[in-house]
Design a protein around this motif. Structure first.
Motif, PDB file in Angstrom:
ATOM      1  N   VAL A 141     -87.448  17.757  49.273  1.00 47.01           N
ATOM      2  CA  VAL A 141     -86.640  18.788  48.608  1.00 47.01           C
ATOM      3  C   VAL A 141     -86.339  18.373  47.178  1.00 47.01           C
ATOM      4  CG1 VAL A 141     -85.661  19.738  50.711  1.00 47.01           C
ATOM      5  CG2 VAL A 141     -84.477  17.864  49.568  1.00 47.01           C
ATOM      6  N   LEU A 142     -86.583  19.289  46.258  1.00 50.67           N
ATOM      7  CA  LEU A 142     -86.406  18.974  44.839  1.00 50.67           C
ATOM      8  C   LEU A 142     -85.128  19.565  44.255  1.00 50.67           C
ATOM      9  CD1 LEU A 142     -90.029  19.195  43.356  1.00 50.67           C
ATOM     10  CD2 LEU A 142     -88.833  17.262  44.377  1.00 50.67           C
ATOM     11  N   ASN A 143     -84.430  20.387  45.039  1.00 57.89           N
ATOM     12  CA  ASN A 143     -83.141  20.894  44.543  1.00 57.89           C
ATOM     13  C   ASN A 143     -82.158  21.040  45.708  1.00 57.89           C
ATOM     14  OD1 ASN A 143     -84.043  23.153  45.871  1.00 57.89           O
ATOM     15  ND2 ASN A 143     -83.696  24.562  44.169  1.00 57.89           N
ATOM     16  N   GLU A 144     -80.900  21.252  45.350  1.00 58.48           N
ATOM     17  CA  GLU A 144     -79.850  21.230  46.370  1.00 58.48           C
ATOM     18  C   GLU A 144     -79.922  22.403  47.352  1.00 58.48           C
ATOM     19  OE1 GLU A 144     -76.432  19.284  44.918  1.00 58.48           O
ATOM     20  OE2 GLU A 144     -75.094  20.283  46.332  1.00 58.48           O
ATOM     21  N   PRO A 145     -80.190  23.630  46.862  1.00 55.53           N
ATOM     22  CA  PRO A 145     -80.312  24.736  47.843  1.00 55.53           C
ATOM     23  C   PRO A 145     -81.381  24.444  48.904  1.00 55.53           C
ATOM     24  CG  PRO A 145     -80.197  25.621  45.604  1.00 55.53           C
ATOM     25  CD  PRO A 145     -80.299  24.120  45.469  1.00 55.53           C
ATOM     26  N   SER A 146     -82.422  23.755  48.516  1.00 52.40           N
ATOM     27  CA  SER A 146     -83.486  23.446  49.482  1.00 52.40           C
ATOM     28  C   SER A 146     -83.008  22.402  50.491  1.00 52.40           C
ATOM     29  CB  SER A 146     -84.735  22.941  48.767  1.00 52.40           C
ATOM     30  OG  SER A 146     -85.227  23.927  47.892  1.00 52.40           O
ATOM     31  N   LEU A 147     -82.207  21.448  49.994  1.00 49.74           N
ATOM     32  CA  LEU A 147     -81.645  20.457  50.926  1.00 49.74           C
ATOM     33  C   LEU A 147     -80.754  21.169  51.940  1.00 49.74           C
ATOM     34  CD1 LEU A 147     -81.128  17.490  51.746  1.00 49.74           C
ATOM     35  CD2 LEU A 147     -79.231  17.470  50.106  1.00 49.74           C
ATOM     36  N   ASP A 148     -79.919  22.091  51.431  1.00 47.13           N
ATOM     37  CA  ASP A 148     -79.028  22.845  52.327  1.00 47.13           C
ATOM     38  C   ASP A 148     -79.822  23.615  53.370  1.00 47.13           C
ATOM     39  OD1 ASP A 148     -77.055  21.904  50.703  1.00 47.13           O
ATOM     40  OD2 ASP A 148     -76.756  23.775  49.587  1.00 47.13           O
ATOM     41  N   LYS A 149     -80.939  24.181  52.921  1.00 46.22           N
ATOM     42  CA  LYS A 149     -81.710  25.047  53.809  1.00 46.22           C
ATOM     43  C   LYS A 149     -82.494  24.262  54.863  1.00 46.22           C
ATOM     44  CE  LYS A 149     -85.163  28.760  53.605  1.00 46.22           C
ATOM     45  NZ  LYS A 149     -85.949  29.635  52.723  1.00 46.22           N
ATOM     46  N   PHE A 150     -83.043  23.119  54.474  1.00 45.66           N
ATOM     47  CA  PHE A 150     -84.015  22.472  55.366  1.00 45.66           C
ATOM     48  C   PHE A 150     -83.505  21.225  56.096  1.00 45.66           C
ATOM     49  CE2 PHE A 150     -86.857  24.921  52.559  1.00 45.66           C
ATOM     50  CZ  PHE A 150     -87.553  25.622  53.532  1.00 45.66           C
ATOM     51  N   GLU A 151     -82.408  20.638  55.629  1.00 48.43           N
ATOM     52  CA  GLU A 151     -81.983  19.359  56.217  1.00 48.43           C
ATOM     53  C   GLU A 151     -81.837  19.456  57.731  1.00 48.43           C
ATOM     54  OE1 GLU A 151     -78.352  17.714  54.647  1.00 48.43           O
ATOM     55  OE2 GLU A 151     -78.451  15.965  55.982  1.00 48.43           O
ATOM     56  N   SER A 152     -81.213  20.545  58.163  1.00 43.57           N
ATOM     57  CA  SER A 152     -80.918  20.653  59.599  1.00 43.57           C
ATOM     58  C   SER A 152     -82.169  20.936  60.422  1.00 43.57           C
ATOM     59  CB  SER A 152     -79.902  21.776  59.819  1.00 43.57           C
ATOM     60  OG  SER A 152     -80.485  22.996  59.390  1.00 43.57           O
ATOM     61  N   LEU A 153     -83.254  21.366  59.773  1.00 50.78           N
ATOM     62  CA  LEU A 153     -84.443  21.765  60.526  1.00 50.78           C
ATOM     63  C   LEU A 153     -85.393  20.604  60.824  1.00 50.78           C
ATOM     64  CD1 LEU A 153     -85.330  25.107  58.661  1.00 50.78           C
ATOM     65  CD2 LEU A 153     -84.028  24.828  60.779  1.00 50.78           C
TER      66      LEU A 153
END
Lengths: 346, 249, 178
Positions: C71-83
């Motif tokens: 992940v290169l930005n924070e929204p992506s971390l929020d979206k994918f971390e749990s998956l």
């Protein structure tokens, strides 16, 4: 391995058309198939071909009509809403027995819908789509290699039977990239003595007002061709069918989800196989019937409310239960959901 | 009969079929002008005519050419496809007013705008003939049709559309002319225009557009003679005759 | 089989990073697939792509639960971390992601992709830094050599002039992780 190229499904379709000798492409931009016209706009002039970005989908399919009437290999591509607009021309092409290839990189509907892959166009593709009593051959690839191979073959089928052949893909297949080995041209040639512009004073028309039974007779001519196609052009793929208790039936993208579900179910000791129709019309009725003999149940999986489901039921004809799992609107079923459904039968 | 006495023969570009057109209809005249022009420029065996949806849908039965029947309004698109495959053949898009200006407006404008090397013959008779006399985009104000039974009301449906004038706003067309065939003098002019439009294509000059003002006595509810008078008195003032563009001049 | 998601802002090059990995792995004889998010999403919003690399035929190319996520930005971390699958890998761009990932059941690598890109003279090679880090963390996917070849095959010719920088960024990110 060296001759493998990582290609988008859309690009694979376009290049395969060029390999097949298609030199005339007419289209109108719509997501998620834009790589096809973009590719053709660059590629066709390199091989002496013609690319026109038409003023509309209706104009594009009618340019195809003209090029095909003139004896050339010609194609168009679009996505669901645009394919609806092309249905007028497709009916005229079918009536005039003009061969061409139409690619539908389908998206979520109805209406403008969304741009994700969907399988909501099955009825439209397999039941004719436009007005009148006609058929188009419908090929449903499930990966980029197959998009290339089937597009190439589509041109031969179109010329052999003088029919419209539709490639029914979806947004996922069009947008995804996979290694592709570009196919070789078949080398088949087809006489087009019926075409205009070759000095025969031919007529390419679909209006038949007289004699009174003229149109009826013409419809029977078409019917004979469709009967031959139903006998000779059937494609499908079976996967781990032999010892299976349950059969998953799916085409295109959803068939790949099914394959993954099968691997997971087999790992848990549940015997599942799959049957993937590749020709959606003609539908492999007899072959599916045979594949499901003695099985406990068929689960049809689609990215829709269940359209191919009707053909599956026609095929199985009540011999075993047919269940359905699907999601409309551009969502894709997960392997887990399919696994769950199959396990609920145990 | 001695050859010396032969002063008229039927064009080689026409078949022996009798046309189905009504008495006083000018489609047959326009067909003949096309056929004679093809004879004269030596393209009888090298022309493809696109039949429109409308009364002229069977034109390929009357012209001894390759014929392709297009869906309603799509003739310029079909012509484009054919011409791109056979650039050495003459492609004639023969269209009526509903075909060219209503359902096929998009195809009309864009084929002209691309400058397709084709010839468009536009037969404007101010009404829908084949379907039984409904309003056309070119129906005159006050003109009674089966869908404007009290006469065309411009406040409701707008004024008739002038095709040549619209085409004349585009850059690519090389030749645009409006002619009429309500009397012999005008028929002679129409012949010259059609022949020139076909010759332009043969010489690769580009898109040519000839609008022919035509009659429909049956649906206008007039005798043939009265219909020629009506065309002259009502249509010509609104649709002025003449050359709108000739890139040679 | 590795199921990898590259995610970031549109314009950070996550789609091309995925494509380069797919080409490099393909050249090493692996089965690969690449699916981008596409359409309006690509313009300014978050973009992502799913790459599958496998020794066998790839059934589904759709990735619901990634084994590796970059992940290169924070929204992506929020979206994918749990998956991310338990036991999986998360590589995140610490240059612009301010929060720490929460998961304790995955391996987490922090790498300042923008900083590495910038001090090599480019503001656009953060994706290459991520790729360099990925090759270090999962050397089975592809070698640095194959990746360099992929840069020639997968990037349009007019952009080949950026490849020396791309390679420097990749290599620095590769050595950055211990």
């Amino acid at each position: 391995m060296k001759n493998k190229i990582l290609m988008k499904g859309n690009e694979a379709a376009a290049e395969a058309a060029v390999i097949a000798g298609c030199r005339y492409y007419f289209g109108y931009p719509i997501t998620p198939q834009n790589e096809i016209p973009e590719y053709m706009s660059k590629r066709l002039p390199e091989v002496g071909g013609t690319f026109i970005q038409a003023e509309s989908e209706t104009a594009a399919i009618n340019m195809v009509f003209g090029a095909s009437a003139a004896g050339a290999r010609s194609m168009t591509s679009s996505s669901s809403p645009g394919i609806s607009l092309k249905q007028e021309g497709i009916s005229y092409l079918a009536a005039a027995q003009l061969p061409c290839v139409v690619i539908n990189v389908s998206r979520g509907g109805p209406g403008l819908g969304n741009i994700a892959g969907s399988q909501g166009d099955y009825f439209q593709a397999t039941r004719g789509g436009g007005h009148g009593d006609y058929r188009t051959i419908v090929l449903a690839p499930a990966n980029c290699q197959e998009i290339a191979d089937l597009t190439l073959e589509a041109f031969d089928l179109a010329d052999e039977y003088r029919m419209v052949v539709m490639i029914l893909a979806d947004g996922f297949l069009g947008q995804m990239s996979e290694p592709v080995v570009l196919p070789k041209p078949s080398g088949k040639t087809f006489s087009k003595e019926w075409a205009v512009g070759i000095g025969n004073k031919n007529k390419v028309a679909s209006l038949i007002l007289s004699p009174e039974d003229g149109l009826t007779k013409h419809n029977y001519v078409l019917k004979d061709i469709y009967d031959r196609v139903e006998e000779s052009v059937i494609k499908y793929e079976e996967y781990m069918i032999e010892d299976a208790d349950y059969i998953l039936c799916a085409y295109g993208s959803s068939a790949r989800i099914c394959k993954q579900a099968i691997q997971e179910l087999r790992a848990q000791g549940i015997k599942v196989g799959s049957f993937r129709p590749i020709t959606l019309w003609p539908f492999p009725y007899k072959e599916l019937k045979k594949a499901t003999e003695g099985k406990k149940r068929v689960l049809t999986v689609e990215m829709s409310f269940g359209q191919m489901l009707e053909d599956v039921k026609l095929s199985v004809n009540g011999t075993i239960p047919v269940d359905f799992y699907g999601i409309p609107g551009g969502m894709i079923p997960t392997p887990e959901e399919i696994v769950e459904r199959i396990k609920s039968y145990e | 009969m001695n050859n010396e006495e032969l002063i008229y023969t039927k064009s080689k570009s026409m078949t022996q079929r009798e046309t189905h057109y009504c008495p006083g209809c000018t489609h047959g005249v326009v067909h003949k002008l096309i056929a004679e022009s093809l004879d004269e420029i030596g393209m009888v065996d090298n022309a493809i005519v696109i039949a429109p949806v409308g009364c002229a849908v069977l034109i390929y039965d009357y012209l001894a050419l390759d014929g392709v029947e297009a869906a309603h309004g799509r003739a310029p698109a079909v012509a484009t496809g054919i011409k791109r495959v056979h650039p050495d053949k003459l492609v004639i898009s023969y269209q009526g007013d509903g075909d060219l200006l209503a359902i096929g407006m998009g195809e009309t404008i864009h084929a002209a705008n691309r400058g397709e090397n084709i010839t468009v013959i536009f037969v404007n008779n101010a009404i829908y003939g084949m379907t039984g006399g409904q309003m056309a985009p070119t129906t005159m104000p006050g003109q009674k049709t089966t869908t404007t039974q009290s006469g065309r009301e411009p406040d409701d449906v707008g004024m008739p559309i002038r095709a040549c004038e619209i085409i004349n706003t585009l850059d690519r067309p090389v030749y645009i002319e409006r002619v009429s065939c309500h009397n012999p003098a005008n028929i002679n002019k129409a012949k010259k225009a059609i022949k020139k439009a076909l010759l332009n294509q043969k010489e690769g000059k580009g898109y040519s557009f000839v609008e022919v003002l035509a009659t429909c006595p049956t649906n206008w509810g007039l005798t043939p003679k009265k219909s020629y008078e009506w065309l002259e008195s009502t249509m010509i003032p609104y649709y002025p005759l003449g050359v709108f563009r000739d890139k040679e001049e | 089989m590795e199921k990898i998601i590259f995610a970031g802002f549109g314009g950070q090059g996550v789609i091309s990073a995925g494509k380069l990995l797919a080409i490099a792995s393909m050249r090493e004889g692996k089965e690969v697939s690449h699916i981008p998010s596409y359409g309006a999403e690509m313009r300014g919003g978050t973009a992502n792509c799913a790459v599958v690399v496998s020794d066998d035929e790839i059934a589904s190319a759709i990735v619901h639960k990634p084994t590796i996520c970059i992940v290169l930005n924070e929204p992506s971390l929020d979206k994918f971390e749990s998956l991310i699958e338990s036991g999986g890998i998360l590589i995140y761009n610490s240059s612009i992601i301010n929060r720490k990932p929460q998961r304790e059941d995955i391996k987490i690598y922090s790498i300042p992709c923008n900083d590495i890109s910038e001090h090599n003279g480019s503001i656009r090679a953060a994706n290459m830094a991520a790729l360099g880090a990925l090759l270090k963390v999962k050397p089975e996917l592809a070698t640095m050599e194959s990746m360099k070849m992929a840069l020639v095959e997968g990037i349009s010719e007019r952009n080949h002039k950026f490849n020396p920088t791309n390679i420097k960024v990749m290599e620095e990110a590769y050595s950055y992780l211990k």
